[in-house]
Write an enzyme that holds these catalytic residues in place. Structure first.
Site, PDB file in Angstrom:
ATOM      1  N   ASP A   1       9.387  -0.677  -3.852  1.00  0.00           N
ATOM      2  CA  ASP A   1       8.093  -1.016  -3.287  1.00  0.00           C
ATOM      3  C   ASP A   1       8.342  -1.918  -2.070  1.00  0.00           C
ATOM      4  O   ASP A   1       9.465  -2.351  -1.813  1.00  0.00           O
ATOM      5  CB  ASP A   1       7.186  -1.679  -4.334  1.00  0.00           C
ATOM      6  CG  ASP A   1       5.708  -1.496  -3.969  1.00  0.00           C
ATOM      7  OD1 ASP A   1       5.410  -1.290  -2.771  1.00  0.00           O
ATOM      8  OD2 ASP A   1       4.854  -1.564  -4.862  1.00  0.00           O
TER       9      ASP A   1
HETATM   10  C1  BGC Z   1       2.151  -1.233  -2.705  1.00  0.00           C
HETATM   11  C2  BGC Z   1       2.508   0.221  -2.885  1.00  0.00           C
HETATM   12  C3  BGC Z   1       2.446   0.939  -1.565  1.00  0.00           C
HETATM   13  C4  BGC Z   1       3.346   0.227  -0.577  1.00  0.00           C
HETATM   14  C5  BGC Z   1       3.408   0.902   0.778  1.00  0.00           C
HETATM   15  C6  BGC Z   1       2.894  -1.884  -1.570  1.00  0.00           C
HETATM   16  O1  BGC Z   1       2.399  -3.152  -1.287  1.00  0.00           O
HETATM   17  O2  BGC Z   1       2.417  -1.907  -3.912  1.00  0.00           O
HETATM   18  O3  BGC Z   1       1.646   0.818  -3.816  1.00  0.00           O
HETATM   19  O4  BGC Z   1       2.831   2.270  -1.731  1.00  0.00           O
HETATM   20  O5  BGC Z   1       2.871  -1.097  -0.402  1.00  0.00           O
HETATM   21  O6  BGC Z   1       2.253   0.789   1.473  1.00  0.00           O
END
Ligand code: BGC
Length: 732
Positions: A289
């Protein structure tokens, strides 16, 4: 994710030509970085907007002028495997650098959070799951795939399939709710929709299951918080939708931010390698993530960047989202012998396989025609958005059959949410356009000739007394559209109080004192605590954030043109303090009851106010004659369902079981099936379920699957609390 022998050969040839830096480059995902155009650091700018020093609009203006670094030089050097970009012109420009100017011409995979639609925005997932319509879930995913691929985005960071039992957590909005079975059906449908139509590279994308795993169980519903749970709870609940989606062919996975029982998922070899890759046989790649590899230092699991990079790679983390720790450290790690070349090769092979499967090597660019394809949304896209919105609406209360409303009634429509295009969209919407959005006000005007709008108030700010009085004067009935702003759910939007925010309760009280009947239409991204509303407001419609066609969908349900058919994918507590509240809990030795020494609160009702699976219709359904029998390999159950009202309607017939006594205590009910049926007024149908005995077991703490003979209860009914039940002895 099937590759031909030829494609596999191509990947091996590439691998043999790649330098170590180029290999690690494939493991690196970048976002465009903001590098200037304003006077303060970017992080401070965000703070300024969050704490109100600058408005959202000012922030937008500053960002429009900001300078962005798209990492062109790094792309040229082969150091970028993936990027987050949504503008197709930019996609082509950057792809061209990768293809024509990097040494090996490996295409970039562009990814984005396409959670509930791209250009056509559909209901948020918690709402759509409540349609209990897997065909619909598949079709919305397939449409989102086509729209995003036409913008060069071949990778969706979706579906989010976190089991979520605590409504305080803002991210309940993004996933299919509290139940592992419904979550698994949702996950499978989304994978099919996103990935299966491979008739042209323009029709499919790579899905990304997230957040692996247990994120939905963050302690006290606070985002990013620690997660601890017994392993049998984990295997039988939180892991289930991921298992199902891997089985359906999901080709990427995103690891979750949280630690699970003390080890951050990002560096958790047990989760990433032992379970996901080895045991479930997941063939694709895992991405972290955002910034999560570096956050392992903050967790207290890693010493520094180098340590975090090595631990993550060794654990099976194939791609680094956003920290550049891999590109800056892994070469040295390999050269010093701290990390093996096999780990790198495996990660790169997985990443190249997904790119090859997507057809990116042969079709790296977006065509001019595709870029223009959805300038105006085709009617099938808006029709699908409306169908999804209509099917996701849940009728919670309808005292005295106030609903449906007479088409010619004088309606006072109240609440700022009714007239706001941004607020129907929901958390995580990427590429929607204002011109596609139909508000509730606009939808109502089409359906009811005598509707008048009185803003009166909303989730924030003051109430307007004059308008409240005028609304009371005008309408035969008041429709109050109240609830949450989009920014109140989604990531980093946990809440310690999940009642209707701001002064909206007061507004409802004032509207009720006008003496007019009041219909409450809710717009929200999480289950709300509606104890007060359920007592005093005669009709309540759960409208969630339904996407671009929210307006017509709500109007059609209020007029009765559409008979509501959605059911709750998550239990609604009466009060916030009951969270987490969910239907499939164990019984305890002292299940809550009126007696004092039982598992209950002194100051809250027992159980959910509106439980999982609940939802009303404008007609009524009666269940009778439940029959259950055992065969050699299955338990067969059937029931009669009759439409006892005076109009046709759809019912979601729900099938649950309970393993009454087992070596580990089992839930009071667990869903094992559902079937949605249509019934004309007076019509009766028999609905049958066949439960394979092999699916009646459970995992113990060591992940041994156990099928234990004994007594089972079989339930069929209209919600998780309203069922007929029969007991049966089962031998495996
Ligand atoms: C979120 C994810 C997301 C990623 C990219 C993160 O802060 O937890 O769900 O896919 O950002 O945008």
């Amino acid at each position: 994710m099937k590759l031909t022998e030829e494609q596999k050969k191509r990947i091996e040839e590439l691998l043999s030509q790649m330098t170590l830096e180029e290999k690690i480059g494939q493991m690196n995902q970048e976002s465009p970085s903001i590098v200037g155009g304003f006077d303060v650091p970017f992080e401070e700018l965000i703070e300024m907007m969050t704490d109100g020093r600058i408005s959202k609009e000012e922030f937008g203006r500053i960002m429009a002028d900001a300078k962005q670094d798209y990492h062109e030089d790094d792309i040229r050097k082969g150091l970028v495997g993936s990027l987050m970009v949504q503008d197709p012109v930019k996609v082509n420009e950057l792809q061209k650098i990768a293809i024509e100017e990097s040494r090996l011409g490996i295409p970039i995979i562009f990814g984005l959070d396409v959670i509930h639609g791209f250009r056509s925005v559909y209901p948020i997932a918690i709402a759509e799951a409540g349609s209990f319509d897997t065909d619909l879930m598949e079709r919305t995913a397939a449409m989102a795939a086509k729209e995003s691929r036409a913008a060069g985005v071949a990778w969706h960071f979706a579906p989010m399939v976190d089991v979520a039992r605590d409504a305080r957590w803002g991210r309940v909005s993004e996933g299919p709710g509290e139940d592992p079975y419904l979550g698994s059906q949702f996950a499978r449908a989304k994978i099919r929709g996103l990935q299966n139509d491979q008739s042209s590279p323009e029709n499919y994308v790579a899905a990304c299951l997230k957040h692996y795993v247990g994120y939905g169980a963050c302690e006290s519903g606070r985002d990013y918080n620690t997660v601890s749970m017994a392993m049998h709870v984990f295997y039988n609940n939180y892991l289930k939708p991921f298992e199902a989606a891997v089985d359906e062919g999901a080709c990427t996975v995103m690891a979750a931010f949280n630690d699970l029982n003390g080890k951050p998922c990002t560096v958790n070899k047990f989760l990433l390698r032992d379970i996901l890759k080895d045991s479930l046989g997941f063939p694709g790649f895992v991405v972290s993530d955002a910034n999560a590899i570096r956050e392992c230092i903050v967790h207290g699991a890693c010493e520094d960047d180098m340590d975090a990079g090595i631990q993550a790679a060794q654990a099976g983390m194939d791609m680094d989202m956003g920290t550049e720790i891999y590109v800056k450290n892994l070469k040295e790690a390999v050269e010093s012998g701290k990390l093996s070349m096999e780990v790198i090769d495996e990660a790169v092979r997985r990443i190249l396989s997904v790119k090859m499967w997507l057809g990116l090597f042969d079709h790296p660019y977006v065509t001019e025609e595709a870029m223009k394809r959805y300038e105006t949304l085709p009617v099938e896209h808006t029709d699908l958005a409306r169908e999804a919105a209509e099917k996701s609406i849940v009728l919670l209360k309808n005292e005295g059959n106030i609903l449906p409303l007479d088409k010619n009634a004088k309606i006072s429509l109240v609440g700022s949410l009714a007239d706001n295009k941004e607020e129907i969209i929901g958390a995580w919407a990427m590429s929607w356009q204002e011109k596609d959005c139909v508000t509730i006000l606009d939808g109502m005007k089409e359906e009811f000739p005598n509707v008048r709008y009185f803003e009166c108030g909303g989730p924030e700010g003051d109430l307007n007394m004059n308008e409240i009085l005028a609304a009371g004067d005008y309408g035969d009935v008041i429709v109050a559209v109240l609830g949450e702003l989009v920014s109140m759910s989604g990531e980093a939007s946990s809440k310690a109080d999940i009642t209707i925010p701001g002064r909206q309760r007061e507004l409802l009280e004032m509207l009720l004192t006008t003496g007019r009947p009041v219909v409450l239409v809710l717009m929200n991204g999480r289950p709300l605590a509606l104890s007060w509303e359920s007592q005093f407001v005669p009709a309540i419609v759960e409208g969630w954030h339904l996407g671009i066609q929210m307006g017509p969908a709500v109007a059609h349900v209020l007029s009765g043109a559409v008979n509501p058919e959605g059911r709750l994918s998550s239990s609604f507590p009466a009060m916030t303090g009951q969270c987490p509240v969910y239907y499939n809990h164990p019984n305890t030795g002292r299940p809550g009851s009126k007696s004092k020494f039982t598992s209950r609160y002194l100051d809250a009702p027992l159980g959910a106010l509106y439980p999982f699976g609940y939802g009303l219709s404008y007609t009524t359904f009666e269940y009778s004659d439940l029959q259950v029998k055992e065969t050699e390999d299955t338990v067969e159950a059937c029931i009669k369902v009759k439409n006892t009202g005076d109009r046709s309607g759809k019912e979601t017939v729900q099938f649950y079981m309970q393993d009454v006594a087992a070596s580990l205590v089992r839930p009071v009910k667990e869903m094992k099936g559902f079937e949605k049926i249509s019934l004309e007024a007076g019509e009766e149908k028999t609905v049958s379920f066949s439960l394979a005995k092999k699916d009646m077991g459970f995992y113990d703490n060591e992940r041994t699957y156990r099928l234990e003979d004994g007594k089972f209860r079989i339930f069929i009914g209209k919600s998780s609390v309203d069922c007929l039940m029969q007991e049966i002895e089962v031998q495996f």
